[in-house]
Design a protein around this motif. Sequence first.
Motif, PDB file in Angstrom:
ATOM      1  N   SER A  14       8.829   0.824   8.030  1.00 58.89           N
ATOM      2  CA  SER A  14       8.809   1.136   6.918  1.00 58.89           C
ATOM      3  C   SER A  14       7.858   2.157   6.277  1.00 58.89           C
ATOM      4  O   SER A  14       8.110   3.445   5.199  1.00 58.89           O
ATOM      5  CB  SER A  14       8.087   0.377   5.607  1.00 58.89           C
ATOM      6  N   ASP A  33       8.887   2.063  -5.404  1.00 58.06           N
ATOM      7  CA  ASP A  33       9.898   1.384  -4.216  1.00 58.06           C
ATOM      8  C   ASP A  33       8.366   0.243  -3.855  1.00 58.06           C
ATOM      9  O   ASP A  33       8.723  -0.773  -2.667  1.00 58.06           O
ATOM     10  CB  ASP A  33      10.402   2.436  -3.122  1.00 58.06           C
ATOM     11  N   GLU A  37       8.009  -3.236  -2.305  1.00 64.13           N
ATOM     12  CA  GLU A  37       8.333  -4.012  -1.157  1.00 64.13           C
ATOM     13  C   GLU A  37       6.877  -4.462  -1.211  1.00 64.13           C
ATOM     14  O   GLU A  37       6.691  -5.527   0.078  1.00 64.13           O
ATOM     15  CB  GLU A  37       8.120  -2.308  -0.240  1.00 64.13           C
ATOM     16  N   GLN A  40       7.777  -8.270  -2.253  1.00 63.62           N
ATOM     17  CA  GLN A  40       8.757  -8.449  -1.804  1.00 63.62           C
ATOM     18  C   GLN A  40       7.281  -9.580  -0.390  1.00 63.62           C
ATOM     19  O   GLN A  40       7.296 -10.299   0.297  1.00 63.62           O
ATOM     20  CB  GLN A  40       9.497  -8.081  -0.748  1.00 63.62           C
TER      21      GLN A  40
END
Length: 122
Positions: A14, A33, A37, A40
């Motif tokens: 990532s 972004d 992430e 998440q």
Amino acid sequence: MVKAILCGVLVFLSECSLSLADDLRNCQEQRDDIVYEMGQAKRYGNVHKQRGLETALSRVERYCQDDEPDPRVDQLSRAHTDVRRREDQLEVAIDSGSSRMVEKYKKKLAQARARLRDLSDK
């Protein structure tokens, strides 16, 4: 043990994917972004990925510089992020088995996709 190794690999990938795309996206989009992430990772309890993304976020905030921000790019970025968020919500609703929630998030996803399509067409 295997889970820890997989988490480490995911964090590495990532960060690599974020650093390779630095020239293609503006700073706000990168921050959005990474924050998405991180959410998440928190949601799924992935502490290793969370730490890696915190490092990536601090690097973006420290080193990333935009020229003048383009409002259209910002709107597109937010609309794209919204579509991804709605897709995740729909996936969770499907997993929960609640048909009411599935229908609700299908509608929201359709609205988000329509907004993204409208902004893309301009």
